[in-house]
Design an enzyme around this catalytic site. Structure first.
Site, PDB file in Angstrom:
ATOM      1  N   ASP A  71       3.952   2.142   9.473  1.00 25.34           N
ATOM      2  CA  ASP A  71       3.212   1.967   8.227  1.00 25.34           C
ATOM      3  C   ASP A  71       4.241   1.825   7.108  1.00 25.34           C
ATOM      4  O   ASP A  71       5.410   2.181   7.284  1.00 25.34           O
ATOM      5  CB  ASP A  71       2.307   3.181   8.001  1.00 25.34           C
ATOM      6  N   ASP A  99       3.448   2.190   3.049  1.00 26.73           N
ATOM      7  CA  ASP A  99       3.253   3.065   1.886  1.00 26.73           C
ATOM      8  C   ASP A  99       3.231   4.535   2.283  1.00 26.73           C
ATOM      9  O   ASP A  99       2.352   4.977   3.026  1.00 26.73           O
ATOM     10  CB  ASP A  99       1.942   2.717   1.173  1.00 26.73           C
TER      11      ASP A  99
END
Length: 222
Positions: free
Chosen positions: A12, A14
């Protein structure tokens, strides 16, 4: 006993790979102030990891502006793109982990719910864009997280079987996406007290030994 080597690792972005959440928080704070609201820690908790459409519904409810969610999200997108031009740093342990994967010849990618323009900008701002040949953004798939589409597309681009891959996530939404795609899930919560029910393994940072072991990078002993 040698650790099992995954076919690929999918990050991922953020709050997991890069500390972009502060940029989002600055933008969210500005947005709320413009519309007579005050952005709180509870708002942050409710929004973290959410897709564009889900966030639109939540923000319009938070601000008491029904029917204006997508308009508010467009405004937020412009604000956060400006914030993404500065103060974006890798999360603790992130770059060492990427370098270790590269040195071990283990393929890796980024799979983000954020739009392409934001993903590219923050990777450049953090000075790590050259490290990632494969990235998938939320506006490049039909269904964003928590649907499995983003992770399935990342694995497809890497030429890897999702069931043999590992996904790294900081939020319940993202972990649900990786789990639905069939990956082994490492949860590294951005908010320390945030539960990540779909994680197979939990860690406090990407520097933790359990992260490296699950990614096939160290030898475990008895």
């Amino acid at each position: 006993m040698a650790a099992v080597t995954p076919a690929a690792i999918v990050f991922d972005n953020d709050g997991l790979l890069l500390d972009t959440e502060e940029a989002w928080t600055r933008a969210e704070t500005t947005l709320f102030a413009r519309h007579g609201g005050t952005f709180t820690a509870e708002h942050k908790r409710d929004l973290i990891g959410s897709s564009h459409t889900v966030a639109a519904g939540r923000i319009e409810a938070m601000l008491g502006l029904p029917g204006r969610g997508l308009e508010l999200m467009d405004e937020l997108a412009a604000l956060v793109l400006e914030e993404a031009l500065h103060d974006i740093e890798p999360r603790p342990g992130a770059i060492d982990l990427v370098h270790a994967l590269r040195d071990a010849g283990i393929p890796y990618a980024v799979a983000s719910n954020s739009p392409r323009a934001f993903v590219d900008r923050v990777l450049r701002t953090a000075g790590v864009d050259a490290l990632f040949a494969v990235t998938v953004a939320g506006d490049e798939v039909q269904h964003p997280k928590p649907a499995p589409d983003i992770y399935l597309e990342a694995c497809r681009r890497l030429g890897a079987d999702p069931a043999a891959c590992v996904g790294l996530e900081d939020s319940p939404t993202g972990a649900a996406s990786a789990r639905a795609a069939g990956l082994t899930v490492i949860g590294v919560p951005y908010l320390p007290d945030m539960a990540i029910p779909d994680a197979d393994v939990l860690a406090t940072s990407l520097a933790d030994a359990v992260v490296h072991e699950t990614c096939g990078l160290v030898v475990s002993g008895r």
